[in-house]
Design a protein around this motif. Sequence first.
Motif, PDB file in Angstrom:
ATOM      1  N   ALA A  47      20.975  82.349  77.401  1.00  0.00           N
ATOM      2  CA  ALA A  47      20.599  83.760  77.284  1.00  0.00           C
ATOM      3  C   ALA A  47      20.113  84.368  78.602  1.00  0.00           C
ATOM      4  N   ASN A  48      19.217  83.676  79.338  1.00  0.00           N
ATOM      5  CA  ASN A  48      18.700  84.265  80.572  1.00  0.00           C
ATOM      6  C   ASN A  48      19.376  83.704  81.816  1.00  0.00           C
ATOM      7  N   ARG A  49      20.484  82.985  81.643  1.00  0.00           N
ATOM      8  CA  ARG A  49      21.252  82.469  82.775  1.00  0.00           C
ATOM      9  C   ARG A  49      21.951  83.626  83.466  1.00  0.00           C
ATOM     10  N   ILE A  50      21.769  83.749  84.784  1.00  0.00           N
ATOM     11  CA  ILE A  50      22.333  84.870  85.521  1.00  0.00           C
ATOM     12  C   ILE A  50      23.493  84.435  86.412  1.00  0.00           C
TER      13      ILE A  50
ATOM     14  N   ASP B 141      18.567  80.927  86.488  1.00  0.00           N
ATOM     15  CA  ASP B 141      18.115  81.875  85.475  1.00  0.00           C
ATOM     16  C   ASP B 141      17.505  83.111  86.124  1.00  0.00           C
ATOM     17  N   ALA B 142      17.517  84.200  85.383  1.00  0.00           N
ATOM     18  CA  ALA B 142      16.976  85.471  85.866  1.00  0.00           C
ATOM     19  C   ALA B 142      15.508  85.326  86.260  1.00  0.00           C
TER      20      ALA B 142
ATOM     21  N   HIS C 277      14.249  83.741  88.764  1.00  0.00           N
ATOM     22  CA  HIS C 277      13.930  82.508  89.483  1.00  0.00           C
ATOM     23  C   HIS C 277      14.445  82.575  90.914  1.00  0.00           C
TER      24      HIS C 277
ATOM     25  N   LYS D 145      10.293  91.200  90.304  1.00  0.00           N
ATOM     26  CA  LYS D 145      10.808  90.102  89.465  1.00  0.00           C
ATOM     27  C   LYS D 145      12.269  89.783  89.807  1.00  0.00           C
TER      28      LYS D 145
ATOM     29  N   THR E 245      15.687  87.906  91.232  1.00  0.00           N
ATOM     30  CA  THR E 245      16.381  86.623  91.256  1.00  0.00           C
ATOM     31  C   THR E 245      16.905  86.436  92.673  1.00  0.00           C
TER      32      THR E 245
END
Length: 278
Positions: A3-6, A53-54, A56, A224, A226
């Motif tokens: 889900a939060n993998r960018i 992930d978003a 990070h 925030k 990435t």
Amino acid sequence: MIANRILSASDVCVRYGKGCPHCYELTGAAQETNICSKCGTIVALNHVDINLDAGHTLGIIGESGSGKSTLLRVLCALELASSGDVIVKDGVIETNLSKLNPSERRQQRDRRFGIVHQNPHLGLNFRFSAGGNIAERVLAGGILNYGEVRRRATGLLERTRVPVERIDESPKNFSGGMQQRVQISKALAIDPLILFLDEVTSGLDLSVQARILDTILEIKHRLKLTIIVVTHDIGVVRMLTEQALVMRFGQVVEAGLTDQILEDPQHSYTQELIYASL
């Protein structure tokens, strides 16, 4: 994708030369070379995997020739991989950069990625003012009102601690550290999905390096962001990142949480890098 993998890169390879069936097995960290002994092809990336992930920050560590800069170029769509997939997720939209033509890859860079180069001459147009460089990116993002463009450029310079009274001055008159700040402002102009930092403190005085890193940290937490950081400097990785991977001869030899890798390195090459930095 999670889900939060960018960003997800799988089995990514890059080679320069005619190539042969033996290129990948005859190169890499175990062979201590990235040149195929059969055909002379240079293997810059040898089956590399990455997940980010978003929100990070990932540090990519390695010496010159390790493949880290090639990996950055592939991840930010500056270069096409020879094989493998690089998938970027923006909301519900997934894009495989490896399937795009040059024009489509350029659109991805313009709309989704901010890039800060080691050499400011690669990231800035020295024929434009500091504000003009930022405006160029703001306009590419679809904002066409002059007043709004000017306000956005001013705000970005303030955020990166560039004196606003120098907005109409050419970056060629700025110090190296100040040029990097303008580059960062320009990279942030489109609210990038991912910010790429390529050896951004290399060649700068230690005091200037510290101020640049403080600025990046402040922006990272406030927005925030990435971020992907490419560097040979262990101190930069320690300060900026939560995750890290270590590259040698085009392969990832160690990956995981930054603290774990730096405090308890498992691979002999990682140990050498860390001990050499002490």
